[in-house]
Scaffold this motif. Sequence first.
Motif, PDB file in Angstrom:
ATOM      1  N   ARG A 117      95.305  60.464  62.306  1.00 16.88           N
ATOM      2  CA  ARG A 117      94.921  59.474  61.297  1.00 16.88           C
ATOM      3  C   ARG A 117      95.971  59.364  60.203  1.00 16.88           C
ATOM      4  NH1 ARG A 117      88.450  60.443  60.264  1.00 16.88           N
ATOM      5  NH2 ARG A 117      87.795  60.072  62.406  1.00 16.88           N
ATOM      6  N   MET A 118      96.754  60.421  60.032  1.00 12.45           N
ATOM      7  CA  MET A 118      97.828  60.355  59.033  1.00 12.45           C
ATOM      8  C   MET A 118      99.061  59.677  59.616  1.00 12.45           C
ATOM      9  SD  MET A 118      97.781  63.854  56.828  1.00 12.45           S
ATOM     10  CE  MET A 118      97.991  64.974  58.191  1.00 12.45           C
ATOM     11  N   GLY A 119      99.004  59.305  60.888  1.00 13.32           N
ATOM     12  CA  GLY A 119     100.122  58.597  61.484  1.00 13.32           C
ATOM     13  C   GLY A 119     101.084  59.485  62.256  1.00 13.32           C
ATOM     14  N   TRP A 120     100.674  60.724  62.513  1.00 16.72           N
ATOM     15  CA  TRP A 120     101.561  61.613  63.266  1.00 16.72           C
ATOM     16  C   TRP A 120     101.640  61.180  64.722  1.00 16.72           C
ATOM     17  CZ3 TRP A 120     102.522  67.308  61.989  1.00 16.72           C
ATOM     18  CH2 TRP A 120     102.639  67.482  60.590  1.00 16.72           C
ATOM     19  N   SER A 121     102.804  61.339  65.278  1.00 20.00           N
ATOM     20  CA  SER A 121     102.978  60.991  66.696  1.00 20.00           C
ATOM     21  C   SER A 121     102.504  62.150  67.571  1.00 20.00           C
ATOM     22  CB  SER A 121     104.450  60.703  66.984  1.00 20.00           C
ATOM     23  OG  SER A 121     105.182  61.915  66.845  1.00 20.00           O
ATOM     24  N   GLU A 122     102.300  61.841  68.845  1.00 14.91           N
ATOM     25  CA  GLU A 122     101.867  62.865  69.798  1.00 14.91           C
ATOM     26  C   GLU A 122     102.869  64.017  69.825  1.00 14.91           C
ATOM     27  OE1 GLU A 122     100.965  61.309  73.598  1.00 14.91           O
ATOM     28  OE2 GLU A 122     100.655  63.265  74.528  1.00 14.91           O
ATOM     29  N   ASP A 123     104.137  63.667  69.772  1.00 12.76           N
ATOM     30  CA  ASP A 123     105.187  64.671  69.841  1.00 12.76           C
ATOM     31  C   ASP A 123     105.091  65.631  68.641  1.00 12.76           C
ATOM     32  OD1 ASP A 123     107.528  65.827  70.884  1.00 12.76           O
ATOM     33  OD2 ASP A 123     108.709  64.793  69.332  1.00 12.76           O
ATOM     34  N   VAL A 129     111.649  60.830  60.361  1.00  8.32           N
ATOM     35  CA  VAL A 129     111.858  62.156  60.937  1.00  8.32           C
ATOM     36  C   VAL A 129     113.129  62.753  60.350  1.00  8.32           C
ATOM     37  CG1 VAL A 129     112.188  63.449  63.081  1.00  8.32           C
ATOM     38  CG2 VAL A 129     110.698  61.434  63.048  1.00  8.32           C
ATOM     39  N   ARG A 130     112.982  63.956  59.846  1.00  3.80           N
ATOM     40  CA  ARG A 130     114.158  64.619  59.291  1.00  3.80           C
ATOM     41  C   ARG A 130     115.155  64.911  60.405  1.00  3.80           C
ATOM     42  NH1 ARG A 130     113.123  67.244  54.250  1.00  3.80           N
ATOM     43  NH2 ARG A 130     114.462  69.024  54.737  1.00  3.80           N
ATOM     44  N   PRO A 131     116.428  64.728  60.118  1.00  3.63           N
ATOM     45  CA  PRO A 131     117.437  64.992  61.154  1.00  3.63           C
ATOM     46  C   PRO A 131     117.455  66.479  61.511  1.00  3.63           C
ATOM     47  CG  PRO A 131     118.474  64.519  59.025  1.00  3.63           C
ATOM     48  CD  PRO A 131     117.022  64.240  58.867  1.00  3.63           C
ATOM     49  N   PRO A 132     117.960  66.791  62.741  1.00  2.16           N
ATOM     50  CA  PRO A 132     117.843  68.167  63.266  1.00  2.16           C
ATOM     51  C   PRO A 132     118.339  69.247  62.305  1.00  2.16           C
ATOM     52  CG  PRO A 132     118.761  66.693  64.903  1.00  2.16           C
ATOM     53  CD  PRO A 132     118.643  65.892  63.664  1.00  2.16           C
ATOM     54  N   GLN A 133     119.409  68.969  61.542  1.00  2.00           N
ATOM     55  CA  GLN A 133     119.919  70.042  60.679  1.00  2.00           C
ATOM     56  C   GLN A 133     118.974  70.362  59.520  1.00  2.00           C
ATOM     57  OE1 GLN A 133     121.222  67.008  61.049  1.00  2.00           O
ATOM     58  NE2 GLN A 133     122.448  66.349  59.289  1.00  2.00           N
ATOM     59  N   HIS A 134     117.999  69.470  59.241  1.00  2.00           N
ATOM     60  CA  HIS A 134     117.048  69.719  58.153  1.00  2.00           C
ATOM     61  C   HIS A 134     115.621  69.899  58.668  1.00  2.00           C
ATOM     62  CE1 HIS A 134     120.183  68.908  55.355  1.00  2.00           C
ATOM     63  NE2 HIS A 134     120.339  67.656  55.764  1.00  2.00           N
ATOM     64  N   LEU A 135     115.457  70.183  59.919  1.00  2.00           N
ATOM     65  CA  LEU A 135     114.110  70.323  60.486  1.00  2.00           C
ATOM     66  C   LEU A 135     113.313  71.345  59.693  1.00  2.00           C
ATOM     67  CD1 LEU A 135     114.178  70.248  64.373  1.00  2.00           C
ATOM     68  CD2 LEU A 135     113.103  68.663  62.799  1.00  2.00           C
TER      69      LEU A 135
END
Lengths: 385, 76, 332
Positions: free
Chosen positions: B29-35, A376-382
């Motif tokens: 299916r690509m692995g994305w989370s619910e969020d 997950v990209r950090p908030p500053q790079h969302l």
Amino acid sequence: MPKVPNWQLGREMDYPYERGKPQRQFAAVFNINRCIGCQTCTMACKSAWTFSEGQEFMWWNNVESKPYGGYPQFWDVKLLALLDEANPDGQVWDTSAKDAQNAPYGRYDGLTIFEAAKKAGARQQALGYLPSDKEWRAPNIYEDTSVSWSQGSSLPEHSTWFFYLQRICNHCSYPACLAACPRKAIYKRAEDGIVLIDQKRCRGYKKCVEQCPYKKPMFRSATRVSEKCIACYPRVEGKDALVDNEPMVTRCISACVGKIRLQGWIDDEKSPVYYLVRKEKVALPLYPQFGTEPNVYYIPPRWVPRPYLEQMFGPGVEDAIDRYSNPSEELLGVLQLFGSTQRLIFSYEITDEAAIGFDEKGREIVRVPIEEPVIVRPPQHLNIT
Amino acid sequence: MALVAAVLPAPTDEDLAEMGRCYVEEFARMGWSEDAVMRVFCNPFYRGPHAVYRRKGEQFVRGAGRSGDRRGWERG
Amino acid sequence: MAWWATSYRKATLLLFGLVLLAAGLLTVFDLRLASSQAITLTANQVIEPVPLDDPFAAVWNQASPVEIPLSAQEVTQPMGGGSARAVTARALVDEKRIYFLLEWEDATEDLSLASQEAFRDAAAIEFPSDGGQTLPSFCMGQTNAHVDIWQWKGDWQADIDRGFASVAETYPNAHVDLYPFRDDKTFYPGWAVGNPFSQRERVSPVESLVAGGFGTLTSADVQRVAGVGRWQDGRWRVLFVRELAVGDDDGVRFSLGGSTNVAFAVWDGSRGERDGQKSVSQFTDLRIGREAESGGISTGTWILIIALLSGLLAALVAASGWFILGRGRRSP
């Protein structure tokens, strides 16, 4: 007229030539469920092959929005109408005649384009028509046009279903373009089943344009002969030094952003394409009733009314969608291989951790983890707006 | 516009629901989370998923992800 | 049984046998008595020059026009055509060249092949490649008897008169910002591989071809036929010209005073006619020069004549036998 076997129809059919089975047959599976209609494939093809004079209108690869779209305009509606005219109410399948190997979808009891032409008095080898300039000129006309305006300047939201249909030449086992050519200027290659127009023998009669039901041969005014999708044969042959002269998938397939495409061999049991089409039966031919045994297969879109899909992909639709919606481990694994490499996957293996693709010599060319790590990209790079 | 006149079955609530399920499952299916998936559906920029979200509601979207084998979804 | 009866039967058998033999020979050698149309086109010999660029020149008044009936091609796929019912053929010859002039009715002048829907007007002349020793099928010849074909094409005529049509001329409203590698043949495969249709510099509107059966039509290595076609008031007049003396492999040979066979075809582009969809004639006799010999009868015709003569002879023998016997019977 010789009789040839057509497994997609579950029966023999008339074709002007005897079956000439290639050593292996080019094939591809397109997963309609994942296409976002970005036309990157279309532009990849255009920028590789059709950017010169006389090719302006040529889209060897095109993506049309169904049910309204078509390139050339209304190509499939027109063909279906011609077939229905030739055989009113007779274009039906007998699904009770199923047989896993020879008739996976049952038996087609209607007329193919070859049989309809014969019935009509044999003025053509295959039933067809010549599209007009007008029908060729605007590949996506009417597809995204609103029928009414509301809420000031905002675009209307379509509340009906639609889907994207990705189209290239089907490199059919029984090409109607080849049957139509009075000069035998069209040939199917023995090494890979790719269908080509001999640019030296072609005399621009437009018979292939008229009789290919998928309308993929196109007449080029700048050379006055016809041209068509060549399945990027130099890539399939492995003529590109950039990738060590190894077989590569076509431009449209490798460029696909949504990774909806997979290329392989339809008659090689090791190929993932064979698995999807013949074993899992999750991918289906486009308008199999035309009788050309097309070799591009589609995973049908789940949300579209079944009668429409069955007209387009035959009676295998319900089973295909069921398998796609409730996938086996192997299917989930093979789906990971879509768009995973530019190299041509000849065989594959699915383990608990990864889907692995191999080249012709059995060397590993791609390994896709079943569980991708999520970073997950950090908030500053969302990057989600 | 007169040329655009194919007779088609009227869209039903189930068509939209199936399209919504398809969106969710392809992401899952690509692995994305619910969020992550929910963030796409809530965002009007993504017109298709957002239309499903507006018409069918949040519970439908979350439920679509939970049915069946949807890798990544449970990782939340 | 009386001797006369046996003899009579023998004669009848002989007659049948000869007819069968003749039919058999015609079949085995695939010979067709196409000349049975009984039309002869004579290339009259002229002294004054025949203009190569004017199919309406006054010298053509010296030719003897012959009307050749045409019909739709119904032998092989793709069948069709038949929109032109007849073509008027004229021929002239001088010391150096042979000239053919075809004239037929066509309401529209179709010169372009460029758009997706367009087809060109065209006309063709066909000769037996070997000068008529064996008469080939008028439908593109056969493997053991080739044909030479000269085809004039409306679009090639337009190429010569106005230059090779560009896309911008065909579609004046189309906009294209850039063609990369515009003049690089690599990106025009037909042009690059030498397809005559794709070539941009034309010398003649007439293509010289050879064929030995359906689907074998091939552009000749040596192109020596010149010509010009002009449309005026609903009629085409197309002139074909070639040197009389050519090399061994340069196409069909003509000799002053000789004869051969000739067939014709016409295409109407606005009716979608192309390739097999055309109006065709069968082979007709062609005599070259005023002093054309009365000979020049094709092998097939000879066989038929021999068969008929033999039949006549047999009939005579039989008749005289009957006569002799009839007399014998009356005598005591």
